[in-house]
Write an enzyme that holds these catalytic residues in place. Sequence first.
Site, mmCIF file in Angstrom:
data_model
loop_
_atom_site.group_PDB
_atom_site.id
_atom_site.type_symbol
_atom_site.label_atom_id
_atom_site.label_comp_id
_atom_site.label_asym_id
_atom_site.label_seq_id
_atom_site.Cartn_x
_atom_site.Cartn_y
_atom_site.Cartn_z
ATOM 1 N N ASP A 113 0.826 -1.210 0.000
ATOM 2 C CA ASP A 113 0.000 0.000 0.000
ATOM 3 C C ASP A 113 0.860 1.260 0.000
ATOM 4 O O ASP A 113 1.962 1.259 0.558
ATOM 5 C CB ASP A 113 -0.912 -0.016 1.239
ATOM 6 C CG ASP A 113 -2.073 0.956 1.106
ATOM 7 O OD1 ASP A 113 -2.298 1.473 -0.010
ATOM 8 O OD2 ASP A 113 -2.756 1.195 2.116
ATOM 9 N N GLY A 114 0.336 2.311 -0.612
ATOM 10 C CA GLY A 114 0.997 3.612 -0.543
ATOM 11 C C GLY A 114 1.625 4.086 -1.844
ATOM 12 O O GLY A 114 2.307 5.118 -1.861
ATOM 13 N N HIS B 133 3.057 3.128 -8.866
ATOM 14 C CA HIS B 133 2.924 1.697 -9.176
ATOM 15 C C HIS B 133 4.192 1.189 -9.872
ATOM 16 O O HIS B 133 4.691 0.114 -9.563
ATOM 17 C CB HIS B 133 1.708 1.442 -10.072
ATOM 18 C CG HIS B 133 0.400 1.811 -9.422
ATOM 19 N ND1 HIS B 133 0.108 1.482 -8.114
ATOM 20 C CD2 HIS B 133 -0.687 2.479 -9.886
ATOM 21 C CE1 HIS B 133 -1.101 1.934 -7.814
ATOM 22 N NE2 HIS B 133 -1.604 2.543 -8.866
ATOM 23 N N SER C 49 -7.139 -5.817 -6.033
ATOM 24 C CA SER C 49 -8.329 -6.324 -5.328
ATOM 25 C C SER C 49 -9.566 -6.195 -6.212
ATOM 26 O O SER C 49 -9.574 -5.431 -7.189
ATOM 27 C CB SER C 49 -8.546 -5.544 -4.030
ATOM 28 O OG SER C 49 -9.020 -4.241 -4.321
ATOM 29 N N THR C 50 -10.601 -6.916 -5.841
ATOM 30 C CA THR C 50 -11.880 -6.811 -6.559
ATOM 31 C C THR C 50 -12.330 -5.346 -6.561
ATOM 32 O O THR C 50 -12.818 -4.827 -7.569
ATOM 33 C CB THR C 50 -12.950 -7.667 -5.842
ATOM 34 O OG1 THR C 50 -12.423 -8.983 -5.664
ATOM 35 C CG2 THR C 50 -14.237 -7.732 -6.622
ATOM 36 N N ASN D 7 -10.495 -2.762 -6.522
ATOM 37 C CA ASN D 7 -9.652 -1.915 -7.376
ATOM 38 C C ASN D 7 -10.245 -1.711 -8.774
ATOM 39 O O ASN D 7 -9.871 -0.776 -9.486
ATOM 40 C CB ASN D 7 -8.226 -2.481 -7.506
ATOM 41 C CG ASN D 7 -7.378 -2.294 -6.257
ATOM 42 O OD1 ASN D 7 -6.443 -3.057 -6.007
ATOM 43 N ND2 ASN D 7 -7.680 -1.287 -5.449
ATOM 44 N N TRP D 8 -11.212 -2.577 -9.150
ATOM 45 C CA TRP D 8 -11.858 -2.375 -10.461
ATOM 46 C C TRP D 8 -12.621 -1.047 -10.489
ATOM 47 O O TRP D 8 -12.983 -0.556 -11.552
ATOM 48 C CB TRP D 8 -12.831 -3.520 -10.780
ATOM 49 C CG TRP D 8 -12.174 -4.826 -11.123
ATOM 50 C CD1 TRP D 8 -12.239 -5.987 -10.403
ATOM 51 C CD2 TRP D 8 -11.353 -5.125 -12.271
ATOM 52 N NE1 TRP D 8 -11.503 -6.976 -11.022
ATOM 53 C CE2 TRP D 8 -10.956 -6.484 -12.172
ATOM 54 C CE3 TRP D 8 -10.915 -4.385 -13.376
ATOM 55 C CZ2 TRP D 8 -10.149 -7.105 -13.135
ATOM 56 C CZ3 TRP D 8 -10.111 -5.014 -14.336
ATOM 57 C CH2 TRP D 8 -9.748 -6.352 -14.194
ATOM 58 N N ARG E 94 -11.435 1.800 -9.635
ATOM 59 C CA ARG E 94 -10.514 2.933 -9.858
ATOM 60 C C ARG E 94 -10.704 3.484 -11.272
ATOM 61 O O ARG E 94 -11.288 2.808 -12.135
ATOM 62 C CB ARG E 94 -9.072 2.462 -9.670
ATOM 63 C CG ARG E 94 -8.792 2.121 -8.220
ATOM 64 C CD ARG E 94 -7.339 2.054 -7.911
ATOM 65 N NE ARG E 94 -7.186 1.896 -6.466
ATOM 66 C CZ ARG E 94 -6.053 1.993 -5.814
ATOM 67 N NH1 ARG E 94 -4.937 2.257 -6.448
ATOM 68 N NH2 ARG E 94 -6.005 1.842 -4.503
#
Length: 250
Positions: free
Chosen positions: A21-22, A38, A66-67, A69-70, A72
């Site tokens: 994270d971050g 990223h 993650s699920t 994250n879709w 975003r």
Amino acid sequence: MSLVNTIDRNNVPQHIAVIMDGNGRWAKQQGKFRVFGHKHGVKSVREVTEGAAELGVKYLTLYAFSTENWNRPKLEIDALMTLMVKTIKSETDTLMKNNIRLSTIGQTENLPNDCKEELKQAMELTKDNTHMTLILALSYSSKWDIVDSVKKIATQYKSGDINLEDINEELISNTLATKHFPDPDLMIRTSGEQRISNYLLWELAYSEFYFTDVLWPDFRKEHLHAAIANYQQRERRFGKTGEQVAKNKS
Ligand code: FPP
């Protein structure tokens, strides 16, 4: 003495799970777009994989997408997927050299075709590697996995393959996406956030948690060593008393 020399090689966590994270905040600190974070996070993926393999960790699970994250922005999702494809392609040789097997958990069928193809090839190529298993959680969420497990069990019950008495912890563990891997001993989350974020909810039942303020793109082997050294100072009681644990050790 450097921290790595203080690590007891006989008490290294067998399975480490990481919430990377971050990246976004790291990029923002530099006045750049999130994707920049990223991209720099890939070096940390390399470091943590190498560092874990060097110490004899057998399983390393990284929460890569993650699920949730879709949800975003499309631009960020596309950039993350492109980065994933590029990284898997460029790192497969290193995985082979280091005898590391690549595996995934999650709804990988939802990933773009090129990503699925790259993963398939890398998993096929590395399938006989035995030193460590690197598990990428991709399009993964623990609640999805638990719902899926309940559906599988309900189907088996309905068809008469199992009875009510057959439903136990072992059966549930064996229907989860993580069924081939032991539960994590240690869960690391970077960036100062102290949440599980729908990650391995069942599997982390007795894991030790380690939170660090370090943002993922800054995470290096020394930070992994610090987490493992800290883990080794914990007393894992699994619900027992400290006295019982001490007695079993002696
Ligand atoms: C969380 O930071 C990070 C992600 C959602 C993506 C992590 C992915 C990589 C490092 C690429 C890895 C590639 C492979 C092949 C494993 P965030 O964006 O939530 O950061 P923020 O909380 O600061 O916004």
